[in-house]
Design an enzyme around this catalytic site. Structure first.
Site, PDB file in Angstrom:
ATOM      1  N   PHE A 128      20.839  15.747 -10.236  1.00  0.00           N
ATOM      2  CA  PHE A 128      21.046  14.380  -9.738  1.00  0.00           C
ATOM      3  C   PHE A 128      22.519  14.250  -9.442  1.00  0.00           C
ATOM      4  O   PHE A 128      23.350  14.482 -10.329  1.00  0.00           O
ATOM      5  CB  PHE A 128      20.660  13.330 -10.794  1.00  0.00           C
ATOM      6  CG  PHE A 128      21.134  11.927 -10.457  1.00  0.00           C
ATOM      7  CD1 PHE A 128      20.263  11.005  -9.874  1.00  0.00           C
ATOM      8  CD2 PHE A 128      22.448  11.522 -10.700  1.00  0.00           C
ATOM      9  CE1 PHE A 128      20.688   9.720  -9.551  1.00  0.00           C
ATOM     10  CE2 PHE A 128      22.886  10.234 -10.370  1.00  0.00           C
ATOM     11  CZ  PHE A 128      21.996   9.337  -9.800  1.00  0.00           C
ATOM     12  N   GLU A 129      22.855  13.896  -8.231  1.00  0.00           N
ATOM     13  CA  GLU A 129      24.226  13.446  -7.994  1.00  0.00           C
ATOM     14  C   GLU A 129      24.244  12.573  -6.744  1.00  0.00           C
ATOM     15  O   GLU A 129      23.440  12.751  -5.835  1.00  0.00           O
ATOM     16  CB  GLU A 129      25.252  14.588  -7.889  1.00  0.00           C
ATOM     17  CG  GLU A 129      24.852  15.819  -7.155  1.00  0.00           C
ATOM     18  CD  GLU A 129      25.894  16.965  -7.221  1.00  0.00           C
ATOM     19  OE1 GLU A 129      25.921  17.738  -6.260  1.00  0.00           O
ATOM     20  OE2 GLU A 129      26.663  17.080  -8.198  1.00  0.00           O
ATOM     21  N   ILE A 130      25.124  11.585  -6.781  1.00  0.00           N
ATOM     22  CA  ILE A 130      25.365  10.766  -5.606  1.00  0.00           C
ATOM     23  C   ILE A 130      26.853  10.924  -5.342  1.00  0.00           C
ATOM     24  O   ILE A 130      27.666  10.633  -6.214  1.00  0.00           O
ATOM     25  CB  ILE A 130      25.014   9.289  -5.862  1.00  0.00           C
ATOM     26  CG1 ILE A 130      23.528   9.160  -6.241  1.00  0.00           C
ATOM     27  CG2 ILE A 130      25.315   8.451  -4.613  1.00  0.00           C
ATOM     28  CD1 ILE A 130      23.094   7.748  -6.581  1.00  0.00           C
TER      29      ILE A 130
ATOM     30  N   TYR B 205      31.925  10.096  -7.153  1.00  0.00           N
ATOM     31  CA  TYR B 205      30.891  10.965  -7.722  1.00  0.00           C
ATOM     32  C   TYR B 205      30.072  10.213  -8.752  1.00  0.00           C
ATOM     33  O   TYR B 205      30.624   9.662  -9.712  1.00  0.00           O
ATOM     34  CB  TYR B 205      31.540  12.195  -8.353  1.00  0.00           C
ATOM     35  CG  TYR B 205      30.548  13.258  -8.780  1.00  0.00           C
ATOM     36  CD1 TYR B 205      30.036  14.173  -7.863  1.00  0.00           C
ATOM     37  CD2 TYR B 205      30.123  13.353 -10.111  1.00  0.00           C
ATOM     38  CE1 TYR B 205      29.125  15.149  -8.254  1.00  0.00           C
ATOM     39  CE2 TYR B 205      29.214  14.333 -10.504  1.00  0.00           C
ATOM     40  CZ  TYR B 205      28.725  15.227  -9.572  1.00  0.00           C
ATOM     41  OH  TYR B 205      27.826  16.187  -9.954  1.00  0.00           O
TER      42      TYR B 205
END
Ligand SMILES: Nc1nc2c(ncn2[C@@H]2O[C@H](COP(=O)(O)OP(=O)(O)OP(=O)(O)O)[C@@H](O)[C@H]2O)c(=O)[nH]1
Ligand SMILES: *[C@@H]1O[C@H](CO)[C@@H](O)[C@H](O)[C@H]1NC(C)=O
Ligand SMILES: [Mg+2]
Length: 487
Positions: free
Chosen positions: A266-268, A209
């Site tokens: 925002f997240e990857i 994450y």
């Protein structure tokens, strides 16, 4: 170990032109090897890595949940993502909607994306009340929260959205083709180039994450979330990771939630984690408690608590220096060197990363990362508890007296390259003793040779900031007025 960010840039910048030549070589070598009946490639053979990379690139996608009415906002976001990153990578992009996308949306959006695009309709069961929810009770809650003027408190669709983002987006059939996603919302911006590939970084370093900003949640939206999650950890201790990130969420050893959360616009992330039995179990437990509808639990605190408790803390990754902006908070590298290196057009005084309403200090402290040289050295303060006190004594972020010129290059904490050889150097001891040597942003501003008007803007922002401590970043600081007008 390979360094990312400052030192590793040449690989990403200069390596590009060789890529196509390498691909040809890969194909030739692979056909040769297959021809010879060799199925396992010798270790260290460079072409093997390259082949994996190609396969991997297909397994990551941008993801945007949007309405038809978000068309111009998402076009702006796409333009920024393409400009700053994806025009060099051409990753796919999945767009999801609870209503069918209209033709104009599909045409304009697909023409702006450099990778493949997919437009999907969310199945109704992923965007509706679960059976166990008492819809009358949910309606009463919305009315009450509306009276209390809680942001999105009166919205039914916002809650469906939070539930979808918490429990379902990774279950969309199209998402089964991917291992990683990068979430993009309408009207966001990247104000720096991203010169490495965060997806590649996630994969190579087994990260699950990735986050960027970490503001404070509105406590009125998560009244019983912490107790519920704490109960979960008591009832299902085996699901909790041993070396977890729980201390990020609490300042009193678990008694209460400190409102710190990763801002999920925002997240990857690694989709396999969200699809795992652990996460599914966690989500279903929360879903059954009903707080998404009976309160207004957001997907951001839900994701944050999940990744902070079910994962080991080195599976989380901070992605700074992208110039990411989602109203009203943004990241902007305070180091002039980094801004030059990454072609940033952001104004460093708008940086929220090291603001006193940001939890990044806390994250660095519990990970024992050293803060970038231009970040304030003060100790993390549990702001949500002393919010009232702070209101009386607004205090600007302190910045150490270190001019840009002497900054160490690896302060570009793009990402840590490994848990040992971290780019976030070991956390310095004696934070407090250093506070005296710190200077105001106005002074840093002068060092950077910018006009003094910016200092004034920041001051106003700082005073206001204290009112909006637990705002999930919702109360715009005045420093963000400019960006607001741009949108
Ligand atoms: N399809 C669809 N998408 C939605 C709906 N509501 C919100 N979204 C999307 O869900 C994401 C989060 O919604 P936002 O309205 O941005 O919520 P937020 O980020 O908490 O708040 P602001 O950005 O400050 O308004 C965005 O990508 C929106 O486009 C909806 O009813 N339908
Ligand atoms: C947590 O568990 C306790 C003990 O079972 C229970 O009394 C309490 O209501 C639970 N809290 C929530 C928010 O579910
Ligand atoms: Mg948003």
């Amino acid at each position: 170990m390979e360094k990312y960010g400052y030192f590793g840039l040449d690989k990403y910048v200069y390596g590009m032109s060789h890529k196509s030549a390498k691909s040809v070589l890969v194909i030739i070598l692979l056909s040769l090897l297959i021809g010879l009946g060799i199925t396992k490639y010798p270790a260290g053979l460079e072409v093997v890595q390259e082949a994996e990379d190609q396969e991997y690139e297909k397994s990551a996608t941008f993801f945007s949940l949007v309405r038809n009415s978000d068309l111009y906002g998402i076009l702006k976001s796409i333009a920024s993502v393409e400009d700053r990153f994806n025009s060099r990578h051409h990753y796919d992009w999945v767009f999801a909607n609870d209503k069918p996308f209209d033709e104009k949306f599909v045409k304009l959006v697909s023409s702006m994306c450099s990778g493949e695009t997919h437009f999907v309709l969310i199945p109704e069961e992923m965007w509706s009340y679960p059976d166990h929810i008492d819809q009358n009770k949910a309606a009463e809650v919305r009315e009450e929260m509306s009276r209390k003027m809680i942001k999105y408190g009166s919205s039914e669709s916002y809650r469906h959205m939070c539930r979808f983002n918490s429990g379902f987006f990774f279950r969309l059939p199209i998402m089964q083709n991917y291992k990683y996603y990068w979430r993009v919302e309408p009207d966001i911006e990247y104000r720096c180039d991203i010169l490495y590939d965060p997806f590649e970084f996630m994969r190579e370093n087994r990260k699950v994450y990735g986050f960027n900003l970490a503001p404070l949640e509105l406590h009125t939206t998560v009244e019983t979330l912490w107790e519920t999650v704490r109960n979960y950890t008591i009832e299902h201790p085996l699901n909790v990771a041993r070396d977890n990130n729980m201390m990020f969420l609490t300042d009193d050893d678990g008694e209460s939630f400190n409102m710190c959360h990763f801002w999920s616009n925002f997240e990857i992330g690694d989709l396999d984690f969200f699809r795992s039995p652990q996460y599914t179990h966690f989500f279903e437990y929360l879903d059954l408690k009903g707080g998404i509808y009976y309160e207004r639990w957001g997907d951001a605190p839900i994701h944050t608590m999940a990744v902070s408790l079910l994962l080991n803390k080195d599976q989380l990754q901070f992605f700074p220096n992208t110039g990411y902006y989602h109203n009203p908070n943004g990241d902007c590298p305070r180091s002039l060197d980094i801004r030059i290196q990454n072609n940033c057009d952001c104004q460093p005084l708008t940086d929220f990363t090291w603001d006193s309403g940001s939890c990044i200090t806390k994250f660095f402290d519990i990970h024992s990362y050293q803060r970038p040289l231009l970040a304030p050295k003060r100790k993390y303060r549990p702001i949500h508890k002393s919010a009232a006190k702070e209101q009386q004594t607004p205090k600007a972020d302190e910045i150490p007296a270190v001019p840009d010129e002497v900054e160490e290059p690896n302060n570009n904490v793009g990402v840590e390259s490994s848990s040992e050889g971290s780019m976030m150097q070991q956390h310095e001891k004696g934070d407090e003793s250093q506070e005296k040597g710190e200077k105001s942003e106005e002074m840093i501003d002068k060092q950077n040779g910018q006009n003094s008007a910016n200092g004034e803007v920041k001051e106003n922002g700082e005073n206001k900031e204290n009112e909006g401590k637990e705002n999930g970043g919702n109360n715009a600081n005045e420093e963000n007025t400019e960006e607001k007008e741009e949108n």
